[in-house]
Scaffold this motif. Structure first.
Motif, PDB file in Angstrom:
ATOM      1  N   VAL A 132       0.852  -1.194   0.000  1.00  0.00           N
ATOM      2  CA  VAL A 132       0.000   0.000   0.000  1.00  0.00           C
ATOM      3  C   VAL A 132       0.883   1.237   0.000  1.00  0.00           C
ATOM      4  CG1 VAL A 132      -1.725   1.313   1.294  1.00  0.00           C
ATOM      5  CG2 VAL A 132      -1.843  -1.188   1.239  1.00  0.00           C
ATOM      6  N   TRP A 133       0.669   2.121  -0.962  1.00  0.00           N
ATOM      7  CA  TRP A 133       1.400   3.396  -0.986  1.00  0.00           C
ATOM      8  C   TRP A 133       0.890   4.299   0.131  1.00  0.00           C
ATOM      9  CZ3 TRP A 133       5.588   4.242  -3.918  1.00  0.00           C
ATOM     10  CH2 TRP A 133       5.783   3.445  -5.047  1.00  0.00           C
ATOM     11  N   LEU A 134       1.827   4.960   0.836  1.00  0.00           N
ATOM     12  CA  LEU A 134       1.471   5.851   1.930  1.00  0.00           C
ATOM     13  C   LEU A 134       2.113   7.220   1.739  1.00  0.00           C
ATOM     14  CD1 LEU A 134       1.942   3.577   5.089  1.00  0.00           C
ATOM     15  CD2 LEU A 134      -0.194   4.134   3.927  1.00  0.00           C
ATOM     16  N   ASP A 135       1.410   8.263   2.174  1.00  0.00           N
ATOM     17  CA  ASP A 135       1.979   9.610   2.237  1.00  0.00           C
ATOM     18  C   ASP A 135       2.591   9.798   3.613  1.00  0.00           C
ATOM     19  OD1 ASP A 135       1.181  10.342  -0.265  1.00  0.00           O
ATOM     20  OD2 ASP A 135      -0.635  11.337   0.386  1.00  0.00           O
TER      21      ASP A 135
ATOM     22  N   LEU B  15       0.142  14.062   3.525  1.00  0.00           N
ATOM     23  CA  LEU B  15      -0.239  14.773   2.302  1.00  0.00           C
ATOM     24  C   LEU B  15      -1.704  14.593   1.935  1.00  0.00           C
ATOM     25  CD1 LEU B  15       2.903  14.339   0.033  1.00  0.00           C
ATOM     26  CD2 LEU B  15       2.318  16.167   1.634  1.00  0.00           C
ATOM     27  N   ALA B  16      -2.305  13.497   2.351  1.00  0.00           N
ATOM     28  CA  ALA B  16      -3.736  13.323   2.083  1.00  0.00           C
ATOM     29  C   ALA B  16      -4.538  14.395   2.826  1.00  0.00           C
ATOM     30  CB  ALA B  16      -4.181  11.930   2.504  1.00  0.00           C
ATOM     31  N   LYS B  17      -4.112  14.723   4.042  1.00  0.00           N
ATOM     32  CA  LYS B  17      -4.807  15.756   4.806  1.00  0.00           C
ATOM     33  C   LYS B  17      -4.554  17.141   4.210  1.00  0.00           C
ATOM     34  CE  LYS B  17      -4.831  13.106   9.124  1.00  0.00           C
ATOM     35  NZ  LYS B  17      -6.286  12.895   9.143  1.00  0.00           N
ATOM     36  N   TRP B  18      -3.332  17.361   3.716  1.00  0.00           N
ATOM     37  CA  TRP B  18      -3.050  18.639   3.058  1.00  0.00           C
ATOM     38  C   TRP B  18      -3.889  18.792   1.794  1.00  0.00           C
ATOM     39  CZ3 TRP B  18      -1.343  23.287   3.815  1.00  0.00           C
ATOM     40  CH2 TRP B  18      -0.977  24.088   2.730  1.00  0.00           C
ATOM     41  N   LYS B  19      -3.964  17.751   1.013  1.00  0.00           N
ATOM     42  CA  LYS B  19      -4.771  17.781  -0.211  1.00  0.00           C
ATOM     43  C   LYS B  19      -6.229  18.056   0.098  1.00  0.00           C
ATOM     44  CE  LYS B  19      -5.910  15.002  -4.294  1.00  0.00           C
ATOM     45  NZ  LYS B  19      -5.696  13.677  -4.970  1.00  0.00           N
ATOM     46  N   ALA B  20      -6.726  17.487   1.196  1.00  0.00           N
ATOM     47  CA  ALA B  20      -8.135  17.669   1.554  1.00  0.00           C
ATOM     48  C   ALA B  20      -8.456  19.113   1.906  1.00  0.00           C
ATOM     49  CB  ALA B  20      -8.486  16.750   2.724  1.00  0.00           C
ATOM     50  N   CYS B  21      -7.441  19.914   2.224  1.00  0.00           N
ATOM     51  CA  CYS B  21      -7.670  21.321   2.587  1.00  0.00           C
ATOM     52  C   CYS B  21      -7.642  22.254   1.374  1.00  0.00           C
ATOM     53  CB  CYS B  21      -6.621  21.782   3.597  1.00  0.00           C
ATOM     54  SG  CYS B  21      -6.819  21.073   5.240  1.00  0.00           S
ATOM     55  N   ALA B  22      -7.411  21.713   0.183  1.00  0.00           N
ATOM     56  CA  ALA B  22      -7.386  22.555  -1.015  1.00  0.00           C
ATOM     57  C   ALA B  22      -8.775  23.124  -1.280  1.00  0.00           C
ATOM     58  CB  ALA B  22      -6.917  21.746  -2.223  1.00  0.00           C
TER      59      ALA B  22
ATOM     60  N   ASP C 194      -4.819  27.326  -1.715  1.00  0.00           N
ATOM     61  CA  ASP C 194      -5.143  27.529  -3.128  1.00  0.00           C
ATOM     62  C   ASP C 194      -4.883  26.304  -4.003  1.00  0.00           C
ATOM     63  OD1 ASP C 194      -2.399  27.536  -3.099  1.00  0.00           O
ATOM     64  OD2 ASP C 194      -2.153  29.612  -3.782  1.00  0.00           O
ATOM     65  N   GLY C 195      -4.363  25.218  -3.422  1.00  0.00           N
ATOM     66  CA  GLY C 195      -4.137  24.007  -4.200  1.00  0.00           C
ATOM     67  C   GLY C 195      -2.906  24.040  -5.079  1.00  0.00           C
ATOM     68  N   SER C 196      -1.964  24.908  -4.789  1.00  0.00           N
ATOM     69  CA  SER C 196      -0.757  25.024  -5.602  1.00  0.00           C
ATOM     70  C   SER C 196       0.003  23.704  -5.654  1.00  0.00           C
ATOM     71  CB  SER C 196       0.166  26.106  -5.030  1.00  0.00           C
ATOM     72  OG  SER C 196       1.475  25.989  -5.563  1.00  0.00           O
ATOM     73  N   PRO C 197       0.286  23.177  -6.864  1.00  0.00           N
ATOM     74  CA  PRO C 197       1.087  21.946  -6.951  1.00  0.00           C
ATOM     75  C   PRO C 197       2.533  22.165  -6.528  1.00  0.00           C
ATOM     76  CG  PRO C 197       0.698  22.865  -9.142  1.00  0.00           C
ATOM     77  CD  PRO C 197      -0.144  23.658  -8.184  1.00  0.00           C
ATOM     78  N   VAL C 198       3.024  23.396  -6.633  1.00  0.00           N
ATOM     79  CA  VAL C 198       4.388  23.694  -6.179  1.00  0.00           C
ATOM     80  C   VAL C 198       4.468  23.496  -4.669  1.00  0.00           C
ATOM     81  CG1 VAL C 198       6.261  25.370  -6.179  1.00  0.00           C
ATOM     82  CG2 VAL C 198       4.594  25.378  -8.048  1.00  0.00           C
ATOM     83  N   THR C 199       3.467  24.027  -3.969  1.00  0.00           N
ATOM     84  CA  THR C 199       3.452  23.907  -2.516  1.00  0.00           C
ATOM     85  C   THR C 199       3.189  22.472  -2.088  1.00  0.00           C
ATOM     86  OG1 THR C 199       2.680  26.190  -2.359  1.00  0.00           O
ATOM     87  CG2 THR C 199       2.422  24.824  -0.400  1.00  0.00           C
ATOM     88  N   ALA C 200       2.334  21.757  -2.819  1.00  0.00           N
ATOM     89  CA  ALA C 200       2.076  20.351  -2.493  1.00  0.00           C
ATOM     90  C   ALA C 200       3.355  19.531  -2.621  1.00  0.00           C
ATOM     91  CB  ALA C 200       0.990  19.796  -3.409  1.00  0.00           C
ATOM     92  N   TRP C 201       4.116  19.795  -3.680  1.00  0.00           N
ATOM     93  CA  TRP C 201       5.402  19.115  -3.877  1.00  0.00           C
ATOM     94  C   TRP C 201       6.346  19.429  -2.719  1.00  0.00           C
ATOM     95  CZ3 TRP C 201       9.913  22.065  -5.605  1.00  0.00           C
ATOM     96  CH2 TRP C 201      11.042  21.275  -5.811  1.00  0.00           C
ATOM     97  N   ALA C 202       6.435  20.701  -2.362  1.00  0.00           N
ATOM     98  CA  ALA C 202       7.325  21.105  -1.271  1.00  0.00           C
ATOM     99  C   ALA C 202       6.870  20.503   0.055  1.00  0.00           C
ATOM    100  CB  ALA C 202       7.373  22.632  -1.177  1.00  0.00           C
ATOM    101  N   MET C 203       5.551  20.440   0.267  1.00  0.00           N
ATOM    102  CA  MET C 203       5.026  19.877   1.511  1.00  0.00           C
ATOM    103  C   MET C 203       5.424  18.406   1.626  1.00  0.00           C
ATOM    104  SD  MET C 203       3.364  21.201   4.105  1.00  0.00           S
ATOM    105  CE  MET C 203       2.360  22.567   3.513  1.00  0.00           C
ATOM    106  N   GLY C 204       5.428  17.706   0.506  1.00  0.00           N
ATOM    107  CA  GLY C 204       5.853  16.308   0.511  1.00  0.00           C
ATOM    108  C   GLY C 204       7.342  16.155   0.762  1.00  0.00           C
ATOM    109  N   ASN C 205       8.120  17.170   0.425  1.00  0.00           N
ATOM    110  CA  ASN C 205       9.562  17.129   0.662  1.00  0.00           C
ATOM    111  C   ASN C 205       9.932  17.409   2.111  1.00  0.00           C
ATOM    112  OD1 ASN C 205       9.977  16.752  -2.095  1.00  0.00           O
ATOM    113  ND2 ASN C 205      10.235  18.942  -2.491  1.00  0.00           N
TER     114      ASN C 205
END
Length: 587
Positions: free
Chosen positions: A344-347, A356-363, A518-529
């Motif tokens: 199972v893949w996990l964030d 990251l699933a919780k961060w995505k849910a706040c978009a 705002d759902g920025s993919p740049v920020t989502a990428w950075a949040m995962g880093n």
């Protein structure tokens, strides 16, 4: 089973694989959704076999030749140690497909790539050792180059070592091979098989692989080795790139971000994505559309989905029972159980800051609309970084009910954009076109462009900027300029005493669904880093030194939130000071 017995030439493999596929689709054999799609794909291919739109034919003899090759070797581990390998039905299905489908005019193999994602201890190394030795000694016209690739030399040598030890136990191949200069060499043809790791990548441009085996791809931080091997295959008429992996817990790595998403679409019959030269088998527990597990990890029948070989016999099931119990007794082991045993893949990277699933849910979206921010009070965080790197701005708006709205924007030197796309393996150019990122002309970040962006946004939206919150590193001129323009500038000391409280508080707000971003993919990428470091008192902060890739947008958010949280309508300074905070955040 001591004597070698190849598959007879009239063995009904086609009919066996048809019956197997139908049993999977009928539910007689327990399998996950993607496994079912693979069987559905096989049956559909047989229906259109040899047509103008599908110029491939299933050659049973070619498939049986490889499966008979597998029977040459003996099991080296487990309850079958010392017995000849009799390929499991899923091995017959997979490798029957890979080696059986041929182009009806050229006779070349159809599948140039294969991807197999399966739980640990399901004969991955054994299977790939058979593939490697076959490509080395029995496939094609000779002079083959076979590479076993991984991020580390030890990992790269796992399949290579398995191949060597299997050959040593195979009396039928005595005298046909030798070890020379840390390579397996097929003496009659001069073909070689070698282990390749990240340390060898600079020499990789000279490789001309017949076969490349990329082991545990989930652990590769970049696609560099994959790309080197893939690009080196152009001169071969029918090469094979075999990717094999378990799931992982860093979704920014290319295995999940690129390959898993792509191969899942290849399998999905409702997807328009097709690649007739890519074979895919994924064995995993099933999730719903929201990404939540729908299989019970305690249900031993469900284990077959991720472990079609291991969970098919009692000793294997007993091993999985032990792994599950250890994970239930020690929650820190659950991540390994889910990724390695249940596939199972996990964030949830090690020491990762955010789920990251919780961060995505706040978009911002239909269920979480972005409020009207015109005229609102805000705090602007800035992380200038180095002039050659990403610079980010975050605008944090304290709202009612302890909520916050977040807008981010980043900047990159245009001359470095292509280089960063190669090194960071993310689509900066696309993000620039979409408006999430500004490519500043030249080779360095011109801070005046950042200032102009802030001024423009403030003027157009009528924001009441309370403070500009800045990491003081390399920001002297920026601070002077902003002060001259009438802003209050606050330097945010980059230390754990200053940043622990806002770092904890912001994450808690995300987990309480009190953030709208705002759902920025740049920020989502950075949040995962982003990863954290923690002191003995439980204080935390983002760790730029240990973050594998850039976290500038997240750092900008922390700078702003360090001040915004005190400017909100109801701030409790003790709410996030609990020492057991990290123990409860993953929930």
């Amino acid at each position: 089973m001591t004597d070698y017995t190849p598959f007879p030439p009239d063995y009904p493999l086609r009919e066996e694989l048809i019956r197997y596929s139908e049993a999977v689709l009928d539910g007689q054999i327990i399998a996950c959704q993607k496994h079912k799609w693979a069987c559905q794909r096989f049956l559909r291919d047989l229906e259109r076999e040899g047509t103008d739109t599908f110029p491939y034919c299933f050659d049973e003899r070619a498939a049986l030749r490889f499966l008979s090759w597998m029977r040459l070797f003996k099991h080296r581990k487990g309850v079958l140690t010392g017995q000849r390998i009799d390929p499991h039905i899923i091995q017959r299905f997979m490798f029957g497909n890979v080696y059986g489908w041929r182009h009806m005019e050229t006779g070349y193999r159809r599948f140039r790539k294969m991807y197999w994602q399966v739980g640990r201890k399901n004969a991955k190394s054994q299977s790939l050792a058979c593939v490697g030795t076959y490509e080395l000694m029995a496939f094609g016209a000779g002079a083959s180059e076979v590479y076993c690739a991984a991020t580390k030399k030890e990992q790269a040598r796992i399949v290579w070592t398995e191949a060597e030890k299997m050959l040593r136990q195979c009396r039928e191949l005595d005298g046909a091979w030798r070890v020379a200069y840390h390579k397996l060499e097929h003496i009659p043809t001069g073909s070689v098989m070698a282990a390749l790791s990240k340390e060898d990548r600079k020499e990789g441009d000279g490789f001309n692989p017949q076969c490349a085996i990329v082991d545990e791809y989930h652990a590769h931080e970049t696609a560099e080795i994959y790309d080197i091997l893939d690009s080196g295959m152009g001169a071969r008429p029918e090469p094979l790139l075999a990717v094999i992996t378990t799931a992982g817990y860093d979704l920014n790595h290319p295995c999940y971000r690129v390959e898993y998403q792509y191969v899942s679409q290849i399998l999905n019959p409702d997807s328009p994505v097709e690649n007739e030269q890519y074979f895919v088998m994924i064995n995993e527990l099933d999730k719903n559309e929201e990404g939540e597990l729908i299989d019970d990890i305690k249900d031993e029948r469900a284990w077959l989905k991720a472990n079609p070989i291991l969970a098919s016999y009692e000793v294997g099931r007993d091993y999985l029972r032990g792994q599950l119990q250890a994970a239930l007794d020690a929650p820190e082991k659950m991540r390994t159980f889910l990724t390695k045993n249940m596939n199972v893949w996990l964030d949830q990277r090690e020491a990762g800051y955010m789920n990251l699933a919780k961060w995505k849910a706040c978009a911002a979206g239909p269920g979480n609309p972005m409020p009207d921010l015109a005229g609102r009070s805000c705090y602007i965080g800035v992380d200038l970084s180095a002039k050659l790197d990403l610079t980010s701005v975050a605008v944090v708006f304290p709202l009612e009910d302890e909520r916050y709205a977040i807008i981010t924007h980043s900047f990159i030197p245009a001359d470095k954009l292509r280089e960063r796309m190669t090194t960071d393996k993310v689509p900066f150019e696309l993000w620039s076109q979409q408006g999430w990122l500004t490519a500043i002309p030249g080779a360095v970040v011109d801070q005046s462009v950042v200032i102009d962006w802030i001024e423009t946004q403030v003027a157009e939206n009528g924001w009441a900027v309370q403070e500009i919150c800045v990491d003081p590193w390399s920001a002297s001129q920026f601070n002077i300029e902003m002060q001259q323009r009438g802003y209050t500038v606050v330097e945010i000391t980059q230390g754990i005493r200053t940043l622990s409280e806002p770092t904890k508080a912001f994450r808690e707000q995300v987990y309480k669904d009190k953030i709208t971003h705002d759902g920025s993919p740049v920020t989502a990428w950075a949040m995962g880093n982003a990863v954290i470091r923690q002191d003995h008192n439980g204080n935390i902060m983002l760790d730029k030194a240990k973050s594998a890739e850039r976290i500038d947008p997240v750092a900008a958010i922390m700078n702003a939130h360090a001040r915004a949280m005190h400017g909100g309508p109801s701030y409790d300074p003790n709410e996030y000071a609990s020492d057991d905070f990290l123990a409860k955040i993953w929930g």
